[in-house]
Design a protein around this motif. Structure first.
Motif, PDB file in Angstrom:
ATOM      1  N   GLY A 234      53.449  26.877  55.327  1.00 17.04           N
ATOM      2  CA  GLY A 234      53.157  26.185  54.192  1.00 17.04           C
ATOM      3  C   GLY A 234      54.402  25.810  53.391  1.00 17.04           C
ATOM      4  N   TYR A 235      54.117  25.325  52.289  1.00 19.79           N
ATOM      5  CA  TYR A 235      55.306  25.175  51.285  1.00 19.79           C
ATOM      6  C   TYR A 235      54.998  26.198  50.281  1.00 19.79           C
ATOM      7  CZ  TYR A 235      58.527  22.737  48.086  1.00 19.79           C
ATOM      8  OH  TYR A 235      59.556  22.693  46.883  1.00 19.79           O
ATOM      9  N   ASP A 236      55.891  27.179  50.194  1.00 23.17           N
ATOM     10  CA  ASP A 236      55.377  28.126  49.350  1.00 23.17           C
ATOM     11  C   ASP A 236      56.824  28.696  48.573  1.00 23.17           C
ATOM     12  OD1 ASP A 236      53.816  30.337  48.501  1.00 23.17           O
ATOM     13  OD2 ASP A 236      54.172  31.591  50.261  1.00 23.17           O
ATOM     14  N   ASP A 252      49.859  32.588  42.645  1.00 24.58           N
ATOM     15  CA  ASP A 252      49.421  31.546  43.732  1.00 24.58           C
ATOM     16  C   ASP A 252      48.717  30.380  43.129  1.00 24.58           C
ATOM     17  OD1 ASP A 252      50.251  32.665  46.265  1.00 24.58           O
ATOM     18  OD2 ASP A 252      48.966  34.258  45.701  1.00 24.58           O
ATOM     19  N   SER A 253      48.817  29.223  43.712  1.00 21.19           N
ATOM     20  CA  SER A 253      48.391  27.896  42.830  1.00 21.19           C
ATOM     21  C   SER A 253      47.125  27.173  43.352  1.00 21.19           C
ATOM     22  CB  SER A 253      49.529  26.833  43.061  1.00 21.19           C
ATOM     23  OG  SER A 253      49.784  26.540  44.355  1.00 21.19           O
ATOM     24  N   GLY A 254      46.481  28.066  44.244  1.00 22.35           N
ATOM     25  CA  GLY A 254      45.251  27.565  44.767  1.00 22.35           C
ATOM     26  C   GLY A 254      44.225  27.325  43.656  1.00 22.35           C
ATOM     27  N   GLN A 255      43.182  26.282  43.739  1.00 25.23           N
ATOM     28  CA  GLN A 255      42.210  26.218  42.936  1.00 25.23           C
ATOM     29  C   GLN A 255      40.881  27.060  43.421  1.00 25.23           C
ATOM     30  OE1 GLN A 255      42.376  24.371  40.384  1.00 25.23           O
ATOM     31  NE2 GLN A 255      44.412  23.373  40.840  1.00 25.23           N
ATOM     32  N   VAL A 256      40.615  27.209  44.641  1.00 26.77           N
ATOM     33  CA  VAL A 256      39.690  28.100  44.945  1.00 26.77           C
ATOM     34  C   VAL A 256      39.649  29.166  45.788  1.00 26.77           C
ATOM     35  CG1 VAL A 256      37.724  26.256  44.586  1.00 26.77           C
ATOM     36  CG2 VAL A 256      38.826  26.522  46.984  1.00 26.77           C
ATOM     37  N   VAL A 268      47.687  27.637  50.614  1.00 23.64           N
ATOM     38  CA  VAL A 268      49.223  27.462  50.349  1.00 23.64           C
ATOM     39  C   VAL A 268      49.455  25.789  50.463  1.00 23.64           C
ATOM     40  CG1 VAL A 268      51.443  28.044  51.214  1.00 23.64           C
ATOM     41  CG2 VAL A 268      49.675  29.824  51.470  1.00 23.64           C
ATOM     42  N   PRO A 269      50.262  25.302  49.441  1.00 24.90           N
ATOM     43  CA  PRO A 269      50.450  23.802  49.443  1.00 24.90           C
ATOM     44  C   PRO A 269      50.873  23.367  50.704  1.00 24.90           C
ATOM     45  CG  PRO A 269      51.178  24.920  47.403  1.00 24.90           C
ATOM     46  CD  PRO A 269      50.877  26.040  48.174  1.00 24.90           C
ATOM     47  N   GLU A 274      52.571  17.973  47.109  1.00 23.19           N
ATOM     48  CA  GLU A 274      51.426  18.694  46.484  1.00 23.19           C
ATOM     49  C   GLU A 274      51.798  19.689  45.463  1.00 23.19           C
ATOM     50  OE1 GLU A 274      49.249  20.490  49.667  1.00 23.19           O
ATOM     51  OE2 GLU A 274      47.871  21.773  48.332  1.00 23.19           O
ATOM     52  N   ARG A 275      52.866  20.461  45.996  1.00 22.51           N
ATOM     53  CA  ARG A 275      53.100  21.526  44.943  1.00 22.51           C
ATOM     54  C   ARG A 275      53.439  20.915  43.534  1.00 22.51           C
ATOM     55  NH1 ARG A 275      54.045  24.377  41.426  1.00 22.51           N
ATOM     56  NH2 ARG A 275      55.023  26.269  41.388  1.00 22.51           N
TER      57      ARG A 275
END
Lengths: 339, 339, 339, 339
Positions: A234-236, A252-256, A268-269, A274-275
């Motif tokens: 992913g793009y991390d 971490d940037s996830g919503q759920v 992971v974006p 997206e990021r």
């Protein structure tokens, strides 16, 4: 007041900025476009009510109805276009790099200083990311004490197997961390080291991937940056600042959070779009606000120059295996500090 | 096309929407305002170039240069204003509640159905929150299987010690979960229970705080909603859907993780403005896009009516201690399903 | 069969091991103690029914009722005591360091090889930590692909302002990561670099704190280890292995998540005892099981030697600023690989 | 002193306790076993040096070399065996349930009170789990204020499609939360409600799965417990206590965080053995320590009785749909409070 914007270069990135100016952000209008590919320029203009197609960047910059210029052409053309915008007294947003060499950047700086006011913003969008802004706020509120070192990771899912060189891992990827750490710490990079870990078998022909790049700041802060172009998963984007009494890191940037099949976890974006989508919006919003005042703010010519100088040092460190010092001339008093 | 918007009610929420239409979102312009407090209306208009002050909502709605109407007045006035906008064939955004009673909502539905097209959007902004949208996407992609139950928590840091009644915990706070679960599950609420846990000593005079509200959906899905008006520590909105093969939950929303003084952790939002700021932007962006097409989308009159009916059932359950069934008349075919 | 254990050195660490053998783990009994401080030896023995006090390590090792020996004396004495245990054919657990110099370690290796079976276990307890074992399991199950690099952090809350030297940050703290990465990757360290970030103002007189130590493995894997003796906020041990297709990292170890005062978060351990308490239990449990078979398992003399050699290289790198190669003689076939 | 233990019932659970007493915990020795299946008893004894096989529980309990008794037979036999152990003045560990009915439990209580000292420990191992102990510590340190409500979830991956009834979701699963909340809040359960969410299509013939069980404590604290026997994705035990000024919740228990294939996350335990393995060790360790003093500690007869009474109320609530009050006789002063 609506800022009338002329866009130079309407490829993927240029069109994305046009979309932002048209659909996402108020206060601007794209009134002129130009592109080396004239047909493409015409296609894009056809979807923009009242937008003119100019035969050259020079013409577009000179046009009386163009208040501000957005440069999304290829890097080799940036110097001439930015200088022309400065010459016309028009605020200009220039995608990174500001120019391919440090000398070219210095010529832009000279012109801007001569013009007597900030006119250039460089596209270092990460300074507008909510995560990095929270990082800087946490640093500035003193809760972790004086910063001593920072760990960064910049992981792309993959790059094309051909046409992407090890030098580009520095100039296209690590350049973001170069600018960021200067801004976060309000400090200059004075030396760089490049280390070569075991090479990923997924890396394309000849690519040394990943790299560990080490930046020394003038204050002594040491930054390590893992730059991994083919990280696969992913793009991390990671970052942790270590201070005298604590640390602060990007979350971490996830919503759920999902719980299934024996695992709990988040997303992971998939990529930089997206990021950093909201950071791109915010950077252009900020530019437009300054352009309405006939000036520029945010990352400027000096920052573009510093990035070019540090990029050069890193490439030399990559080739020689040595620690390479970065020596910048004194920052013109005209420019504020990076932070 | 720029949508010319008239704003009814320029208190805190009305002014916040004006700021959005002016500074955050393109495509709209505030051309008219009105308020019961005429001086306030004049002050607000003075900061909006070319905006007219109208003596009444009726005048504003009728004005030829007003394309669409935003209702941010107090709840008692909503019915008349929304009906007038429908009568004028103008798209209208109405802050919740759509109207204070189910009957009033039904009159709006009748008028809208008679008008022959969707004109009303109700201000249930959570449907536009990135977290809830990711929750719905995870539900819809099938990875947790059919949904069986959901746990919600709605925690406010505090409410004023006087003037906030236990009924308002239902009508002002829980109303958000009522709409959300209808939308998430594309299903109606058919009954409600209200339970009273041990009362917080921090709750104001007479307030039963927290409450546990239980919603039964037509499909059998059972939702429990902890609504805590004086949770003290922050504004914390939680939700976990439990499906046949997994669960999905809202993630914590902080940008950074700090490690200091023996703890690692992140920030809980201070209030609803911080938590849902982007959702408010997105809801208005969506309304404006539909208004440019002379219609409305998103949560509509039927959703406003359902919320009013469920609110009534919950208040009755609070007072009686009984499980109260909710009986809605058939949804007019005119309206799409909630999901 | 109950293993009858003799303990050499009954200071803090020796007493802690005695507590484990007595209260925590079945299968062993402390039957003999000795200490340079005879009064302390007598006090400790008084609380152990039937335990003898020996005048010297030599006597204790030779005693007919001592099946196995636990060495918790100071480092300078280890070589002689371990050699004596090997000479007596008795399994011996030796706290780190195995011996203060590489040459001393090599003499132990020679003696053990001559004895014809594994008799020595060195106290690298982290190999028994559930977190590191899960890290190794994740590595070994192939889910992140071939390992390319690793990021470690080793943060102590503080060290005494006097009597703790920069060299000790290497020999006492980083020595744990030296052993761990050899075990995790089943690979030897072939070179080391030491970098000096900005110095913490909380570090005692003259201490260069923190350090960044870089280990190069024979396979090319590059490990960076932030070692911070005065991190202030807690005892925080971090590790992330980056592979060709993913990464795996130690999770935070707290049991609960608290939400209060605008924050959500968990506990950072206060010290090494809290963090590694169970690992110490498991290492001694493992030693006792092997001792019952009259042998030793786990980290052995070769690992103790490798740690001494890498420690020496790091200290030289600290003093010279150069990359220092580590050259080990061939590993005797007698010893299994590290992993 | 080594406690000589007699084990009644050497099925899966009995053998697991024998393993603990033999390999994991010091201080005890299994000297006697008995089982309805004599061949199985003989097989197990054959692996325990010096252990006798007794023809009956009665004989085993009476044996002069048995200091303490561990009951792992089936529930119907518990009453008689526990009473015999009390009669013999021997400490007894009894797996849950203490006895199948409240009346049987009361007879055990009477016998124990008559014996004049605590002799019975019931196998509620969760009180010994590090997570729950941290939850209780956080509650007791006052940092979240007075507790008002608690959310629990008890999710099993699956149960056999036949032979597992809805009542067993209460008596075998939810019984753990019944005991836990009594202990956490040092308070009795005074009423129970059982709600039936949409039924999982994965649940076996006729099973109502999941259930939502609601417990009312004497103090007014309201507990909801989602009990889901076929949750599919893993064994997931959750708990969050909501207090007047904050909340505290069990953290996820995984050791490592993996980042791969677009996800970051950790492991959910596969089953109760993985999740509570250390709690079982600790409960037996605690029992053995008390048995060496010829008494018992931890969850006792009163707790076993309360669990039976609440189980009965829940089963009635399941069948009637009504809120069922639990009325316990006064707790004999002989027993300490639950917390």
């Amino acid at each position: 007041m609506t800022v009338r914007v002329g866009v130079i270069g309407v490829g993927t990135i240029g069109q994305d900025h046009i979309r932002r100016l048209t659909e996402v952000i108020p206060g601007g209008r794209v009134v002129a476009v130009t592109d080396a590919d004239t047909a493409r320029a015409r296609d894009v203009a056809a979807r923009l009510p009242g937008a003119a197609v100019h035969p050259s960047a020079r013409d577009l910059i000179a046009a009386g109805d163009v208040d501000a210029v957005l440069v999304a052409s290829w890097g080799e053309a940036h110097e001439e276009q930015v200088l022309a915008a400065i010459g016309a007294g028009k605020p200009v947003f220039c995608e990174k790099p500001l120019a391919p060499t440090g000398d070219a950047c210095l010529r832009i700086i000279d012109a801007e200083v001569a013009a007597g006011r900030r006119l250039v913003q460089v596209g270092f969008m990460r300074r507008y990311d909510a995560g990095y802004r929270a990082l800087k706020a946490a640093l500035d509120d003193g809760s972790i004490g004086a910063p001593l070192l920072m760990h960064c990771a910049h992981r792309n899912p993959s790059v094309p197997p051909y046409g992407f060189s090890t030098e580009m891992i520095i100039s296209d990827s690590a350049v973001h961390e170069m600018d960021l750490v200067r801004w976060l710490f309000d400090d200059e990079i004075v030396a760089a080291n490049v280390f070569k870990p075991r090479r990923s078998s997924r890396a394309g022909n000849g690519l040394q991937d990943p790299l560990i790049i080490q930046f020394e700041m003038a204050s002594g802060i040491l930054v390590d940056d893992e730059v991994f172009a083919n990280a696969g998963y992913g793009y991390d984007i990671r970052g942790e600042i270590v201070g005298e009494s604590g640390t602060v890191a990007l979350a971490d940037s996830g919503q759920v959070i999902r719980r299934s099949a024996g695992q709990h976890g988040g997303r992971v974006p998939a990529g930089w779009r997206e990021r950093f989508s909201r950071a791109y919006d915010a950077e252009l919003r900020s530019w437009l606000a300054a352009a309405a005042q006939r000036t520029s703010a945010g990352p400027g010519s000096w920052d573009g120059y510093a990035a070019a100088a540090v990029t050069g040092a890193c490439v030399e460190a990559l080739h020689t295996g040595d620690r390479i010092a970065v020596s910048l001339p004194g920052r013109p008093g005209f420019y504020p500090t990076a932070g």
